[in-house]
Design a protein around this motif. Structure first.
Motif, mmCIF file in Angstrom:
data_model
loop_
_atom_site.group_PDB
_atom_site.id
_atom_site.type_symbol
_atom_site.label_atom_id
_atom_site.label_comp_id
_atom_site.label_asym_id
_atom_site.label_seq_id
_atom_site.Cartn_x
_atom_site.Cartn_y
_atom_site.Cartn_z
ATOM 1 N N ILE A 17 0.832 -1.205 0.000
ATOM 2 C CA ILE A 17 0.000 0.000 0.000
ATOM 3 C C ILE A 17 0.867 1.255 0.000
ATOM 4 O O ILE A 17 0.353 2.372 0.141
ATOM 5 C CB ILE A 17 -0.989 0.018 1.184
ATOM 6 N N SER A 18 2.176 1.070 -0.147
ATOM 7 C CA SER A 18 3.072 2.213 -0.327
ATOM 8 C C SER A 18 2.857 2.793 -1.727
ATOM 9 O O SER A 18 2.261 2.150 -2.596
ATOM 10 C CB SER A 18 4.524 1.778 -0.154
ATOM 11 N N THR A 19 3.354 4.000 -1.957
ATOM 12 C CA THR A 19 3.205 4.623 -3.272
ATOM 13 C C THR A 19 4.120 3.951 -4.281
ATOM 14 O O THR A 19 5.050 3.222 -3.920
ATOM 15 C CB THR A 19 3.553 6.113 -3.206
ATOM 16 N N ILE A 335 -9.014 -0.637 -2.149
ATOM 17 C CA ILE A 335 -8.755 0.210 -0.983
ATOM 18 C C ILE A 335 -8.501 1.623 -1.495
ATOM 19 O O ILE A 335 -7.685 1.815 -2.412
ATOM 20 C CB ILE A 335 -7.531 -0.282 -0.188
ATOM 21 N N ILE A 336 -9.182 2.603 -0.939
ATOM 22 C CA ILE A 336 -8.990 3.994 -1.330
ATOM 23 C C ILE A 336 -8.009 4.635 -0.364
ATOM 24 O O ILE A 336 -8.234 4.677 0.853
ATOM 25 C CB ILE A 336 -10.321 4.773 -1.307
ATOM 26 N N LEU A 337 -6.900 5.117 -0.906
ATOM 27 C CA LEU A 337 -5.864 5.778 -0.109
ATOM 28 C C LEU A 337 -5.653 7.178 -0.684
ATOM 29 O O LEU A 337 -4.834 7.378 -1.581
ATOM 30 C CB LEU A 337 -4.562 4.973 -0.146
ATOM 31 N N GLY A 338 -6.431 8.150 -0.182
ATOM 32 C CA GLY A 338 -6.348 9.498 -0.744
ATOM 33 C C GLY A 338 -6.826 9.483 -2.176
ATOM 34 O O GLY A 338 -7.961 9.094 -2.474
ATOM 35 N N ASP A 339 -5.934 9.888 -3.091
ATOM 36 C CA ASP A 339 -6.290 9.881 -4.512
ATOM 37 C C ASP A 339 -5.832 8.607 -5.211
ATOM 38 O O ASP A 339 -5.878 8.511 -6.436
ATOM 39 C CB ASP A 339 -5.673 11.101 -5.213
ATOM 40 N N ARG A 340 -5.415 7.600 -4.417
ATOM 41 C CA ARG A 340 -4.968 6.332 -4.994
ATOM 42 C C ARG A 340 -5.983 5.227 -4.738
ATOM 43 O O ARG A 340 -6.660 5.224 -3.725
ATOM 44 C CB ARG A 340 -3.612 5.906 -4.398
#
Length: 363
Positions: A17-19, A335-340
């Protein structure tokens, strides 16, 4: 498989889930880029085309099968409660034999962990240093991190360790319940010290990877990422699995083909080569390094037969496959992570919520 083509799935229940930038940086900081790319080609593509390398690209070496924790999602806990699990530490001379067998082979990596906590082996630092001295490119292990202290952290960093993956399930009281006797803030501080000492010594390694089962942080993934900002080099999540010792608890995907027999070998603390990292019960012993070399075992009839069964959709003939979650049916989720948006898998019939599991298991 009744006319259907089996499908090999690589790392299908394990996600970062890292960028993208963090993952690229993690890859580059591992070093040995050409060797690492070659290893990834073998890891991902050899199983898909049923190509058997001359030697496994990776070894799981069980430095310790003992563990100070009784995490509710761990199969070893049920084995202990049933009286069928006996813990041990790998003898250093046996370990040296393993490394000697690997020294002239195209092995890329060794992970000094399997069922237990490697930091319980008092010679773990020597084990890492010896493997690095003998030319093993990538030496690492999984840990719960609870045994870390400043002295051990400094010794591990100086040993040549390439990366450490710390299982850190949940935050606050959820972590405390799952990972008893560890305490959230104390373990967090130990990992922060690990990173601070590495930075103070101006070292690139060991890389720090954090992983959690998904249900322990579900709905709080962004908080979990923020927790590790500036500490971990990479943050991963794992799909929750039912890890029972009873065959009746599993529903299997009949078309699943496990890549493990074309990738790696798993060696227990006493030298037995088991079918795979999922064979906690040691239900299919493929060889013993006290009696044969690793290369001989890798090329011997039991491994060949395992690959044949796997390739032809008959893996459930083997006992370990009948109590393995990896071959379960999955569905895709996001999974929604901000804009990702990060796509992950969830096991359909054997998914669990670790927060709802019986906490008495770890008492």
């Amino acid at each position: 498989m009744a006319g259907q083509r089996g499908k090999v799935k690589i790392n299908h229940d394990y996600f970062s889930i890292s960028t993208r930038w963090e993952n690229l940086r993690y890859f580059l900081r591992q070093g040995h880029i050409l060797s690492h790319v070659t290893d990834r080609i073998k890891w991902h593509y050899f199983p898909k085309f049923f190509l058997v390398p001359s030697f496994p690209t990776h070894l799981e070496v069980e430095a310790s099968s003992a563990c100070q924790m009784r995490c509710p999602m761990c199969k070893s806990v049920e084995m202990i409660k049933s009286g069928i699990f006996h813990a041990g530490l790998m003898d250093f001379e046996l370990y040296k034999k393993i490394i000697e067998d690997c020294r002239k082979e195209p092995l890329h990596s060794i992970k000094l962990s399997w069922r237990g906590e490697p930091l319980l082996n008092p010679r773990i630092v020597e084990m890492i240093a010896y493997a690095k001295q003998q030319g093993i490119r990538d030496v690492a292990f999984l840990s719960n991190g609870e045994r870390l202290n400043p002295g051990l952290t400094e010794a591990l960093l100086d040993s040549g360790l390439d990366w450490i993956s710390i299982s850190f399930d949940g935050m606050g009281e959820i972590y405390n319940r799952i990972r008893k006797p560890a305490i959230f803030e104390e373990t967090l501080e130990k990992i922060r010290y690990f990173r601070a000492y590495r930075d103070r010594r101006q070292r690139r390694k060991p890389l720090i990877r954090i992983q959690s089962v998904r249900s322990a942080i579900q709905g709080k993934e962004e908080d979990f990422l923020r927790l590790w900002h500036g500490v971990a080099d990479r943050v991963n999540i794992i799909a929750d699995q039912k890890r029972s010792i009873a065959e009746k608890d599993y529903i299997h995907d009949p078309n699943y083909i496990c890549p493990s027999p074309w990738q790696r070998m798993c060696i227990s603390w006493d030298g037995k080569v088991v079918q795979c990292y999922g064979d906690y019960l040691e239900g299919n012993i493929l060889g013993d390094i006290n009696e044969k070399s690793l290369k001989a075992i890798w090329q011997d009839q039991p491994f060949q037969e395992l690959r044949r069964l796997m390739r032809h959709g008959k893996r459930l003939v083997t006992k370990p496959c009948r109590t393995c979650s990896d071959g379960g049916l999955t569905e895709e989720e996001e999974i929604i992570l901000g804009d990702r948006v990060v796509k992950v898998a969830r096991y359909i019939h054997q998914g669990i919520d670790v927060k709802e599991m019986d906490s008495s298991l770890n008492e």
